[in-house]
Motif scaffolding. Sequence first.
Motif, PDB file in Angstrom:
ATOM      1  N   LYS A   1       5.422   0.785  17.474  1.00 43.51           N
ATOM      2  CA  LYS A   1       5.655   1.092  16.066  1.00 43.51           C
ATOM      3  C   LYS A   1       6.004  -0.145  14.931  1.00 43.51           C
ATOM      4  O   LYS A   1       6.271   0.075  14.006  1.00 43.51           O
ATOM      5  CB  LYS A   1       7.002   2.018  15.806  1.00 43.51           C
ATOM      6  CG  LYS A   1       6.770   3.436  16.644  1.00 43.51           C
ATOM      7  CD  LYS A   1       7.961   4.325  16.408  1.00 43.51           C
ATOM      8  CE  LYS A   1       7.740   5.550  17.279  1.00 43.51           C
ATOM      9  NZ  LYS A   1       6.637   6.145  17.368  1.00 43.51           N
ATOM     10  N   LEU A   2       5.675  -1.446  15.713  1.00 46.32           N
ATOM     11  CA  LEU A   2       5.914  -2.505  15.140  1.00 46.32           C
ATOM     12  C   LEU A   2       4.775  -2.924  14.282  1.00 46.32           C
ATOM     13  O   LEU A   2       3.603  -3.005  14.658  1.00 46.32           O
ATOM     14  CB  LEU A   2       6.405  -3.840  15.796  1.00 46.32           C
ATOM     15  CG  LEU A   2       7.938  -3.496  16.550  1.00 46.32           C
ATOM     16  CD1 LEU A   2       8.057  -4.682  17.492  1.00 46.32           C
ATOM     17  CD2 LEU A   2       8.846  -3.566  15.536  1.00 46.32           C
TER      18      LEU A   2
ATOM     19  N   PHE B   1       9.273   1.724  21.046  1.00 41.88           N
ATOM     20  CA  PHE B   1       9.297   1.393  19.701  1.00 41.88           C
ATOM     21  C   PHE B   1       8.549  -0.054  19.388  1.00 41.88           C
ATOM     22  O   PHE B   1       8.163  -0.471  18.195  1.00 41.88           O
ATOM     23  CB  PHE B   1      10.747   1.051  18.927  1.00 41.88           C
ATOM     24  CG  PHE B   1      11.476   2.404  18.910  1.00 41.88           C
ATOM     25  CD1 PHE B   1      11.067   3.028  17.561  1.00 41.88           C
ATOM     26  CD2 PHE B   1      12.357   2.891  19.650  1.00 41.88           C
ATOM     27  CE1 PHE B   1      11.718   4.256  17.491  1.00 41.88           C
ATOM     28  CE2 PHE B   1      13.107   4.002  19.497  1.00 41.88           C
ATOM     29  CZ  PHE B   1      12.314   4.695  18.252  1.00 41.88           C
TER      30      PHE B   1
ATOM     31  N   ASN C   1       9.755  -3.942   9.939  1.00 44.26           N
ATOM     32  CA  ASN C   1       8.634  -3.651   9.670  1.00 44.26           C
ATOM     33  C   ASN C   1       8.858  -3.622   8.023  1.00 44.26           C
ATOM     34  O   ASN C   1       7.699  -4.269   7.613  1.00 44.26           O
ATOM     35  CB  ASN C   1       8.275  -2.226   9.791  1.00 44.26           C
ATOM     36  CG  ASN C   1       7.780  -2.046  11.267  1.00 44.26           C
ATOM     37  OD1 ASN C   1       7.211  -2.834  11.700  1.00 44.26           O
ATOM     38  ND2 ASN C   1       7.612  -0.768  11.575  1.00 44.26           N
TER      39      ASN C   1
ATOM     40  N   MET D   1      13.209  -2.645  23.695  1.00 38.41           N
ATOM     41  CA  MET D   1      13.023  -1.635  22.585  1.00 38.41           C
ATOM     42  C   MET D   1      12.553  -0.399  22.896  1.00 38.41           C
ATOM     43  O   MET D   1      11.711   0.415  22.606  1.00 38.41           O
ATOM     44  CB  MET D   1      11.493  -2.449  21.771  1.00 38.41           C
ATOM     45  CG  MET D   1      11.928  -3.479  20.806  1.00 38.41           C
ATOM     46  SD  MET D   1      13.216  -3.079  19.532  1.00 38.41           S
ATOM     47  CE  MET D   1      12.333  -2.462  18.293  1.00 38.41           C
TER      48      MET D   1
ATOM     49  N   ALA E   1      13.084  -1.424  14.432  1.00 34.09           N
ATOM     50  CA  ALA E   1      11.749  -1.350  14.134  1.00 34.09           C
ATOM     51  C   ALA E   1      11.495  -1.148  12.653  1.00 34.09           C
ATOM     52  O   ALA E   1      10.636  -1.870  12.063  1.00 34.09           O
ATOM     53  CB  ALA E   1      11.107  -0.109  14.915  1.00 34.09           C
TER      54      ALA E   1
END
Length: 103
Positions: A54-55, A51, A29, A15, A25
């Motif tokens: 950012k999950l 990333f 999400n 990632m 991502a």
Amino acid sequence: MTSINMKILHIHTKMTGGGIQAMVAGLTNEMVKNNDVTLLLIYKPDEKDIFLNKLDKRIKVISLGKTKPGFSIKHIFKMLRLFARTLLTLFIFMVFSTIIFFQ
């Protein structure tokens, strides 16, 4: 409250920063809002995997822990074991649901 519709497994190498990682991502999400989502990473996560932060916290992240590039039969067997456990769980769930449905 919405019910969970599907079990979704995304398989990705890492990632790290990039266009496809941003898309994964964003996609995961969005999918986790109504589904059970797992992200399987081939390589061991490190500080370059920006990333991952950012999950959504509901996304399960599993890593095979691969550290070197190239083919590895060991990691293929790890994936197969993961798939086998998932299929077994789904099979048991479907049998259990069928039993309840017919009683």
